[in-house]
Design an enzyme around this catalytic site. Structure first.
Site, mmCIF file in Angstrom:
data_model
loop_
_atom_site.group_PDB
_atom_site.id
_atom_site.type_symbol
_atom_site.label_atom_id
_atom_site.label_comp_id
_atom_site.label_asym_id
_atom_site.label_seq_id
_atom_site.Cartn_x
_atom_site.Cartn_y
_atom_site.Cartn_z
ATOM 1 N N SER A 1 0.830 -1.192 0.000
ATOM 2 C CA SER A 1 0.000 0.000 0.000
ATOM 3 C C SER A 1 0.874 1.255 0.000
ATOM 4 C CB SER A 1 -0.953 -0.072 1.204
ATOM 5 O OG SER A 1 -1.914 0.935 1.160
ATOM 6 N N HIS B 1 -2.434 -1.289 -4.168
ATOM 7 C CA HIS B 1 -3.896 -1.334 -4.259
ATOM 8 C C HIS B 1 -4.435 0.087 -4.172
ATOM 9 C CE1 HIS B 1 -4.456 -1.929 0.415
ATOM 10 N NE2 HIS B 1 -3.878 -0.786 0.117
#
Length: 197
Positions: free
Chosen positions: A96, A121
């Protein structure tokens, strides 16, 4: 508990916490989630190292599951703002916002150890309250998603469409896959020997 390092000199012994000792070598370690505390610490360390010597590179080692987008963008902006090049190295996991910061290092100086994992993501968020408040939060998450995807596209060479597709869900990569994707520039197993001046 933070490990202590004892250093001996002609004037006796000095004790340092391990992170202070690493900072003397221009190494910063992000080994936790990105929060306001960790981001403020990293930004302060980068600014200190720049003030100490703006010509010497900084090394940011990352083992992070991600965290706050706003705090991560504060680190990102500082990395772009300061004069020294920033080497980024994934040790363990860069997921992330951790992966975003890994990719934000100076082009040609982004790397990963060989058994690490890297995951990108879309930003996560939630909202509650009145419908108008939920819409405000949803609009902000969409804005952040577009901003992060654009930066990833610019830094990896992937098309924006490809980034949007790949970040729609958790997208895990090995270091070699991340290198082929453009998130990093090399996979390393041993630290290069630094030249003695």
């Amino acid at each position: 508990m933070i490990p202590i390092v004892i250093e001996e000199s002609g004037r006796g012994e000095r004790a340092f916490d391990i992170y202070s000792r690493l900072l003397r070598e221009r190494i910063i370690f992000l080994g936790e989630a990105v929060t306001s505390d960790s981001a403020n610490r990293i930004v302060a360390q980068m600014l200190f190292l720049e003030a100490e010597d703006p010509e010497k590179d900084i090394y940011l080692y990352i083992n992070s599951p991600g965290g706050s987008v706003y705090d991560g963008l504060g680190i990102f902006d500082t990395m772009q703002h300061i004069k020294p090049d920033v080497h980024t190295v994934c040790v363990g996991l860069a997921a992330s916002m951790g992966a975003f910061l890994l990719c934000a290092g100076t082009k040609g100086k982004r790397s990963s150890l060989q058994h690490s994992r890297i995951m990108i993501h879309q930003p996560l968020g939630g909202a509650q309250g009145q419908a108008s408040d939920i819409r405000i939060q949803a609009d902000e998450i969409l804005f952040l998603k577009e901003r992060l995807n654009k930066e990833l596209s610019d830094r990896t060479g992937q098309t924006l469409d490809r980034i949007q597709q790949d970040t729609d869900r958790d997208f895990f990569m090995s270091p070699t896959e991340a290198m082929n994707y453009g998130l990093i520039d090399s996979v390393i197993d041993k630290r290069p020997v630094q030249a003695v001046a």
